[in-house]
Design an enzyme around this catalytic site. Sequence first.
Site, PDB file in Angstrom:
ATOM      1  N   GLU A 282       0.837  -1.213   0.000  1.00 39.57           N
ATOM      2  CA  GLU A 282       0.000   0.000   0.000  1.00 39.57           C
ATOM      3  C   GLU A 282       0.870   1.261   0.000  1.00 39.57           C
ATOM      4  OE1 GLU A 282      -2.956   0.991   3.317  1.00 39.57           O
ATOM      5  OE2 GLU A 282      -4.249  -0.027   1.873  1.00 39.57           O
ATOM      6  N   HIS A 303       6.607 -27.331  -0.657  1.00 42.79           N
ATOM      7  CA  HIS A 303       5.901 -28.458  -1.280  1.00 42.79           C
ATOM      8  C   HIS A 303       4.730 -27.993  -2.119  1.00 42.79           C
ATOM      9  CE1 HIS A 303       8.245 -31.354   1.148  1.00 42.79           C
ATOM     10  NE2 HIS A 303       8.280 -30.338   1.985  1.00 42.79           N
ATOM     11  N   LYS A 417     -14.126   0.497  -3.765  1.00 42.61           N
ATOM     12  CA  LYS A 417     -15.183   0.963  -2.868  1.00 42.61           C
ATOM     13  C   LYS A 417     -16.260   1.711  -3.651  1.00 42.61           C
ATOM     14  CE  LYS A 417     -11.884   1.514   0.944  1.00 42.61           C
ATOM     15  NZ  LYS A 417     -11.228   2.459   1.880  1.00 42.61           N
TER      16      LYS A 417
END
Length: 431
Positions: A282, A303, A417
């Site tokens: 961010e 793995h 948003k």
Amino acid sequence: MNRVKLDYSKVLPFVGEKEISARREKASQALKGLENGTCKGSEFLGWLDLPARITSEELDRIEACAARLRAETDVVVIVGIGGSYLGAKAVIESMAGSFDAFSGTKVVFAGHNVSEDYLYELQEFLKDKKFGICVISKSGTTTEPAVAFRLLKEQLIGQEGVQVSRQRIVAITDERKGALRALADKEGYQTFVIPDNVGGRYSVLTPVGLLPVAIAGHDIRALVKGAADMRTYGKENGAELSATYAAVRNALYEKGYTIEITVNFNPKLHYVAEWWKQLYGESEGKEHKGIFPASVDFTTDLHSMGQYIQEGRRDLFETVLSVEKTKHQLLVPCDAHDLDKLNYLAGKRIDEVNKMAELGTQLAHVDGGVPNIRVVIPELTEYYLGQLFYFYELACGISGGILGVNTFDQPGVEAYKNNMFMLLGKPGYGK
Ligand SMILES: O=P(O)(O)OC[C@H]1O[C@](O)(CO)[C@@H](O)[C@@H]1O
């Protein structure tokens, strides 16, 4: 002072000291911009001296509130998202026993998603419990924690009545503005303040991180002390540790290593990497620039992701978080039949196996073309987590300065948003 250390020797086959030194000069300039407040986003530099500014009285108040909630409840729900939960989660996961949650955990989290099943199952879990709510939002308007808080507040009032609910809800938010501040003042909740000049992803050492950590029963004074000591150490040597990490990662970035994978060999550090991903992603992911922050848990993910890291695209570098001393000791048992052929390990510490896996992996990945930085943490305690948080915060401020972005804003987070609000028919967001 025993401290977090940095080892970038396994980067030198990829970028030489000369290239790193050239970035150190940029790092020094970026550090000056932080220290004298001339950098971009300088209105959000409150984190820089936050550890020294936290008063004992404020810590007393946080500890008293935590003690009250611990005494009055079976469990406290920490409601927040991003920087309003990741710092606390990182400390609590690092310090808690691996299976504490099964013997009655003191804190659970909500508001960090908007999953109907998660919230339904949380409400079912809380039905027969005396619970409290610690609702955290700097803006006071973030949708995910607001939805969770509305559900949990209604349930708490339903289970305990309005008066008791007002004692069991604590709000951490802006000092004056925002929906959560208005609600907390109207209802008379106890509140703590997120300083205006400290951004969410830098707020772990404010009540945002400290109150949930104290509620979980961990040592917030040690956490703050570790950060304060790292700040002092940095002041005495030009932020050597953070500046070096910033210089090395930017030298790698400019050579095409555009993805940084933070690696742990201790699963308790998983959320430290999640916190780090928000802090760096961010802060730096702007103007179509920046190192993409990723993380893996080794040796587990060797793995699953090991093949890609060993032989996939060569645009990766790794930063390994290595904890020197384990909390416990355990030896590999000897077996009379040795059918699994493990007796060569008999009597060895399990951590010796882990440390040799760590070294073997670093050597293999360097051979495969993946530069490796190593951050060494003496042991997993609140004190060294405080050092680590501050080391990363300062390095992030420097690294963003080298990259030339505004390290402290996050304009990109508004896009989803706005679309979500429009799609949900929020007034004023059009069709
Ligand atoms: O504390 P708030 O204001 O609810 O924000 C939570 C998180 O959301 C963000 O603002 C991104 O939307 C982060 O920067 C922040 O940590």
